[in-house]
Design an enzyme around this catalytic site. Structure first.
Site, PDB file in Angstrom:
ATOM      1  CG  ASP A  21       9.758   5.042  -1.243  1.00  0.00           C
ATOM      2  OD1 ASP A  21       8.548   5.054  -0.965  1.00  0.00           O
ATOM      3  OD2 ASP A  21      10.653   5.262  -0.417  1.00  0.00           O
ATOM      4  CG  ASN A  46       4.190   0.927   7.139  1.00  0.00           C
ATOM      5  OD1 ASN A  46       3.360   0.231   6.575  1.00  0.00           O
ATOM      6  ND2 ASN A  46       5.351   0.452   7.543  1.00  0.00           N
ATOM      7  CB  ALA A  47       4.463   1.400   2.339  1.00  0.00           C
ATOM      8  CG  HIS A  49       1.961   0.647  -3.241  1.00  0.00           C
ATOM      9  ND1 HIS A  49       1.654  -0.689  -3.348  1.00  0.00           N
ATOM     10  CD2 HIS A  49       3.100   0.707  -2.519  1.00  0.00           C
ATOM     11  CE1 HIS A  49       2.579  -1.398  -2.714  1.00  0.00           C
ATOM     12  NE2 HIS A  49       3.450  -0.567  -2.204  1.00  0.00           N
ATOM     13  CB  THR A 247       9.532  -1.984   7.772  1.00  0.00           C
ATOM     14  OG1 THR A 247       8.181  -1.695   8.182  1.00  0.00           O
ATOM     15  CG2 THR A 247       9.581  -3.317   7.051  1.00  0.00           C
ATOM     16  N   GLY A 318       5.737  12.481   3.013  1.00  0.00           N
ATOM     17  CA  GLY A 318       6.167  13.718   2.364  1.00  0.00           C
ATOM     18  C   GLY A 318       7.627  14.044   2.594  1.00  0.00           C
ATOM     19  CG  ASP A 349      11.346   8.764 -16.994  1.00  0.00           C
ATOM     20  OD1 ASP A 349      11.052   7.632 -16.563  1.00  0.00           O
ATOM     21  OD2 ASP A 349      10.923   9.817 -16.492  1.00  0.00           O
TER      22      ASP A 349
END
Length: 446
Positions: A21, A46-47, A49, A247, A318, A349
């Site tokens: 992430d 499973n990931a 982008h 993983t 989520g 930021d």
């Protein structure tokens, strides 16, 4: 002598240096202007982008991020575990949005298939573990890799020999259904339904199946650049991560060679992606943790702020991400394992407006001070972070495109990160859009 010096294209590997992430999708998309092709070499769906282009959000789980760039060819290598169902669902989403996908997608004939029994086993195991669950996505990734290592996996190329596929599927289901019903207490997976559904994908997959290794070699030989897009992050690597909270694949830069079928000597530059802070999804040790939605003891308000401002929720699951200060000692471990050439720091930021910022530069472990993340999750769990503290800044860094335009306090913080990990920050992401990027050294020109 570099690859480019002998007439070959340059190859850049983009990998996550944390627990996933990190913002790899945007950076891959940004760099794709300089690449003829983008390659996925490990993991599965499973990931996610996340890309934001022209204000529109797109989440890619399996197809390389380069698909968003017209004319770029995308490759799924042999190191990927492929769910045909998930693949075509993603293709349909992209084609509905007006993108040409199937003519620009090449899939390795040697990629392992994820089939319904892998998903069933994944979910049944997590249910059986209860509170001790690892936190998998339940998409069958781990069981598919298990079959690959056990040499019983069905691969993409097997779909084109229906008789052999049927025979091997029956053998596999005999084994897996025994495990499901007799050990995990779950329902068996239907053989005929699984067979019919799998073989129905064969004619749809056929036009995209290729000898990916040979095609990548040809692109390089013609002078074309390639980009290798990693999924997850180094600290989730099955060998080098916080095992067993990892993983099921190798997420490190070296996996690009094995997972795509290219020689390691052809990898020109390794770009390590790191957030300006840390996040983690699911279980496992996290030394610099401030906030965990599921843990009442981890509710530090700075951590809550990082989660909210950074919108830290898994793009696939989520699930709320756990948050903490940037762990430069863990980052140093990732830099060493991957041979990182330069860093790209994302989400700077999100730190705007904090009164002070902490940087983990080491740990106290069993009464001793160490300056790099130890091996093994038990040792990591015993680590107490050693912090350096920096003044924050009130000026906005959002959308800043030049180093000199950053607040002085931000530059001081970033320079210290470079000093601790021992390599330069070559790129800084200051927002989700492509152009919200500070470039200090270009990976394809370095």
């Amino acid at each position: 002598m570099s690859a480019s010096a002998v007439g070959q294209g340059r190859n850049v590997v983009v990998i996550g240096t944390q627990w996933g992430d990190e913002g790899k999708g945007k950076i891959v998309d940004w760099l794709t202007d300089h690449a003829k092709g983008v390659v996925r070499f490990q993991g599965g769906h499973n990931a996610g982008h996340t890309l934001i282009i022209g204000g529109k959000k797109t989440i890619l789980r399996l197809i390389p991020s380069g698909i968003m760039r017209e004319g770029t060819v995308c490759y799924i290598g042999n190191g990927v575990v492929l769910s045909p169902e998930a693949l075509f669902r993603e293709i349909e989403e992209l084609e509905t949005a007006g993108l040409e996908v199937q003519k620009r997608l090449r899939i390795s004939e040697a990629a392992t298939l994820i089939l319904p029994y892998h998903v069933a086993i994944d979910k049944a195991r997590e249910a059986r573990r209860g509170a001790a669950k690892i936190g998998t996505t339940g998409r069958g990734i781990g069981p598919a890799y298990e079959d690959k290592v056990a040499r019983r996996a069905l691969r993409v190329q097997d779909l084109f020999d229906p008789q052999q596929f049927a025979e091997r599927l029956r053998e596999n289901l005999d084994f897996h259904n025994f495990m499901l019903t007799q050990y995990l207490g779950a329902e068996a997976v239907d053989y005929q339904q699984t067979l019919d559904d799998a073989l129905a994908f064969a004619p749809r997959l056929a036009p995209m199946v290729a000898d990916v290794s040979a095609e990548l070699y040809a692109v390089n030989a013609a002078g074309g650049n390639l980009m290798f897009e990693g999924a997850q992050g180094t600290l989730l690597d099955v060998d080098h991560g916080t095992y067993p909270f990892v993983t099921s694949s190798n997420c490190v830069a070296g996996a690009a060679a094995a997972g795509a079928g290219v020689g390691p000597g052809r990898l020109s530059y390794i770009l390590g992606i790191t957030k300006a802070y840390c996040t983690r999804v699911g279980a496992g040790p996290f030394p610099s943790e401030l906030y965990d939605n599921d843990n009442p003891a981890r509710q530090d308000q700075v951590g809550v702020r990082l989660a909210n401002v950074g919108k830290e929720f898994g793009s696939v699951t989520g699930r709320p991400r756990r948050t903490g200060w940037l762990d430069a000692a863990a980052l140093k471990r990732s830099v060493q394992i991957n041979g990182v050439s330069g860093l790209c720091l994302t989400k700077l930021d999100v730190l705007d407006g904090l009164e002070s910022i902490k940087l983990c530069v080491g740990y106290t472990l069993d009464g001793k001070t160490v300056d790099i993340l130890p091996r093994g999750s038990d040792a990591v769990a015993r680590c107490e972070p050693v912090y350096e503290e920096f003044p924050g800044w009130n000026e906005s860094t959002f959308g800043v495109k030049a180093w000199d335009a950053l607040p002085e306090a931000a530059r001081v913080y970033l320079k210290r990160v470079e000093e601790v990990v021992g390599i330069p920050i070559d790129m800084i992401s200051t927002g989700p859009d492509r152009d919200e990027t500070i470039l200090l050294r270009h990976p394809y020109l370095a």
